[in-house]
Design an enzyme around this catalytic site. Structure first.
Site, mmCIF file in Angstrom:
data_model
loop_
_atom_site.group_PDB
_atom_site.id
_atom_site.type_symbol
_atom_site.label_atom_id
_atom_site.label_comp_id
_atom_site.label_asym_id
_atom_site.label_seq_id
_atom_site.Cartn_x
_atom_site.Cartn_y
_atom_site.Cartn_z
ATOM 1 N N HIS A 10 0.841 -1.208 0.000
ATOM 2 C CA HIS A 10 0.000 0.000 0.000
ATOM 3 C C HIS A 10 0.871 1.252 0.000
ATOM 4 O O HIS A 10 1.819 1.340 0.783
ATOM 5 C CB HIS A 10 -0.908 0.010 1.220
ATOM 6 C CG HIS A 10 -1.852 -1.153 1.254
ATOM 7 N ND1 HIS A 10 -3.148 -1.069 0.813
ATOM 8 C CD2 HIS A 10 -1.679 -2.441 1.648
ATOM 9 C CE1 HIS A 10 -3.739 -2.244 0.950
ATOM 10 N NE2 HIS A 10 -2.871 -3.099 1.456
ATOM 11 N N HIS A 188 -8.900 -7.769 -0.896
ATOM 12 C CA HIS A 188 -8.468 -8.316 0.393
ATOM 13 C C HIS A 188 -9.569 -9.242 0.914
ATOM 14 O O HIS A 188 -10.724 -8.823 1.039
ATOM 15 C CB HIS A 188 -8.287 -7.204 1.433
ATOM 16 C CG HIS A 188 -7.035 -6.402 1.280
ATOM 17 N ND1 HIS A 188 -6.729 -5.686 0.164
ATOM 18 C CD2 HIS A 188 -6.012 -6.184 2.154
ATOM 19 C CE1 HIS A 188 -5.574 -5.067 0.340
ATOM 20 N NE2 HIS A 188 -5.106 -5.346 1.535
ATOM 21 N N GLU A 191 -8.159 -12.574 5.343
ATOM 22 C CA GLU A 191 -7.072 -12.047 6.173
ATOM 23 C C GLU A 191 -7.555 -12.080 7.625
ATOM 24 O O GLU A 191 -7.014 -12.795 8.454
ATOM 25 C CB GLU A 191 -6.731 -10.606 5.755
ATOM 26 C CG GLU A 191 -5.654 -9.953 6.631
ATOM 27 C CD GLU A 191 -5.523 -8.446 6.393
ATOM 28 O OE1 GLU A 191 -6.445 -7.817 5.853
ATOM 29 O OE2 GLU A 191 -4.478 -7.891 6.801
ATOM 30 N N ASP A 269 2.956 -5.719 2.244
ATOM 31 C CA ASP A 269 1.703 -5.086 2.682
ATOM 32 C C ASP A 269 1.904 -3.626 3.124
ATOM 33 O O ASP A 269 1.654 -2.714 2.348
ATOM 34 C CB ASP A 269 1.055 -5.930 3.790
ATOM 35 C CG ASP A 269 -0.448 -5.708 3.911
ATOM 36 O OD1 ASP A 269 -1.028 -5.020 3.051
ATOM 37 O OD2 ASP A 269 -1.056 -6.237 4.866
ATOM 38 N N ASP A 270 2.332 -3.428 4.372
ATOM 39 C CA ASP A 270 2.575 -2.070 4.907
ATOM 40 C C ASP A 270 3.870 -2.152 5.715
ATOM 41 O O ASP A 270 3.839 -2.161 6.960
ATOM 42 C CB ASP A 270 1.413 -1.645 5.817
ATOM 43 C CG ASP A 270 0.066 -1.748 5.114
ATOM 44 O OD1 ASP A 270 -0.254 -0.845 4.321
ATOM 45 O OD2 ASP A 270 -0.643 -2.743 5.340
HETATM 46 N N1 ADE Z 1 -5.059 -1.395 4.141
HETATM 47 C C1 ADE Z 1 -3.739 -1.372 4.292
HETATM 48 N N2 ADE Z 1 -3.281 -2.558 4.773
HETATM 49 C C2 ADE Z 1 -4.366 -3.353 4.929
HETATM 50 C C3 ADE Z 1 -4.563 -4.670 5.386
HETATM 51 N N3 ADE Z 1 -3.541 -5.448 5.784
HETATM 52 N N4 ADE Z 1 -5.815 -5.141 5.420
HETATM 53 C C4 ADE Z 1 -6.850 -4.391 5.022
HETATM 54 N N5 ADE Z 1 -6.716 -3.141 4.586
HETATM 55 C C5 ADE Z 1 -5.486 -2.628 4.533
HETATM 56 ZN ZN ZN Z 2 -3.083 -5.011 2.157
#
Ligand code: ADE
Ligand code: ZN
Length: 319
Positions: A10, A188, A191, A269-270
């Site tokens: 992201h 997504h 998760e 991811d982040d």
């Molecule tokens: N937005 C950014 N990272 C995310 C994640 N892991 N799950 C859902 N939305 C997100």
């Molecule tokens: Zn994500």
């Protein structure tokens, strides 16, 4: 170094605390209260707390060059870790809040991608991502903008946010429009919620990939279906462990998914939120070099880039 490719990162989630401070400073803003802890890391406790911290980081972005610098900075760091291709999930929500025109925002991202290619040889593309808990109407209007103002680097559509809100079918009109206009689609799912969420996604949305999807491992029939349909999972083990979905990497189902024949890719991811990087994900996957190279192939083949770009990248990474 093993060549790498990333399908799930992201844009704002790639901003390090140091870059967030720099952006706040250049925009004469205070760093949002409570965002960065004493250790210099982002502070959050659980999934919804993470989504709130993410929103706070977004507030440090103000101008088109801010967005260009963020994508450049991430592509530069990914290239240093051996990445040849990154597909960045970019949400038009922040620029819209700022009153920034969609095309001015994309031009800034394009500039960052072009600079990174020139400096590091890495290729970048953009996925427009909506935020599930903000609802299907916003998603549809986002796709309408995406299809009416096409851009050569915008190749796909996705959805993140709170998986517990709404159902995939609620977003079917948005996804249908994106798909019909030739955009690759991902979402997504699996998760935070279990296999039923992935079933709903693959039954009701025209997706060829699933963001995360790791909880599919709880349902052998679902894993067989993903394998049969060649639906690729954008697996982010470090993110899943950091968010407490699994206690540690040893408990993560990556290997079970692979054994069941589900096509997987590795992603960060982040990364600064989860104390990981793309390089760490490859290093910690518990897989040998041939398998890791295979994962890079899978990522490029499943990417939403045009065929010519894919062939060029596949040639670059070798067998
Ligand atoms: N937005 C950014 N990272 C995310 C994640 N892991 N799950 C859902 N939305 C997100
Ligand atoms: Zn994500």
């Amino acid at each position: 170094m093993i060549p790498k490719a990333e399908l799930h990162c992201h844009l704002e989630g790639s901003i390090s605390p140091a870059l967030a401070r720099e952006l706040a400073e250049r925009n004469r803003l205070d760093v949002p209260i409570g965002l960065i802890g004493e250790g210099g890391h982002y502070v959050w406790k659980d999934f919804l707390g993470f989504l709130s911290a993410y929103d706070l980081v977004c507030t440090t972005l103000r101008t088109p060059p801010d967005f260009g610098d963020v994508i450049y900075s991430y592509l530069a760091s990914a290239a240093r870790q051996g990445a040849v291709y990154v597909e960045m999930s970019c949400s038009p929500e922040r620029p819209a809040t700022l009153g920034m025109p969609y095309n001015a925002w994309l031009e800034a991202l394009e500039g960052g991608i072009d600079r990174a290619r020139r400096d590091f040889g890495i290729e970048g593309r953009i996925i427009i991502i909506c935020i599930r808990h903000r609802g299907p109407e916003r998603a549809l209007s986002m796709v309408r903008t995406m299809v009416s103002e096409p851009h050569r680097y915008v190749v796909g559509f996705g959805m993140g946010g709170d998986e517990a809100q709404y159902r995939p079918v609620d977003f079917a009109p948005a996804y249908r429009l994106a798909h019909d206009k030739g955009f690759g689609c991902t979402v997504h799912a699996g998760e935070v919620l279990g296999p039923e969420s992935v079933w709903a996604a693959i039954n009701d949305l025209p997706v060829t990939r699933i963001g995360h999807g790791v909880r599919s491992a709880e349902d052998p029939r679902l894993m067989a279906e993903l394998a049969r349909r060649g639906i690729v999972l954008e697996v982010c083990p470090g993110s899943n462990v950091a968010l407490g979905i699994y206690p540690d990497r040893a408990a993560h189902p990556l290997h079970r998914l692979i054994e069941a024949g589900v096509p997987v890719t590795l992603n960060s991811d982040d990364p600064p939120f989860f104390h990981t990087t793309l390089g760490t994900e490859y290093d910690e996957a518990g897989l040998g070099e041939p398998q890791l190279r295979g994962i890079t192939h899978t990522a490029i083949a499943a990417s939403f880039a045009d065929e010519g770009t894919k062939q060029k990248l596949l040639g670059e990474i070798g067998p």
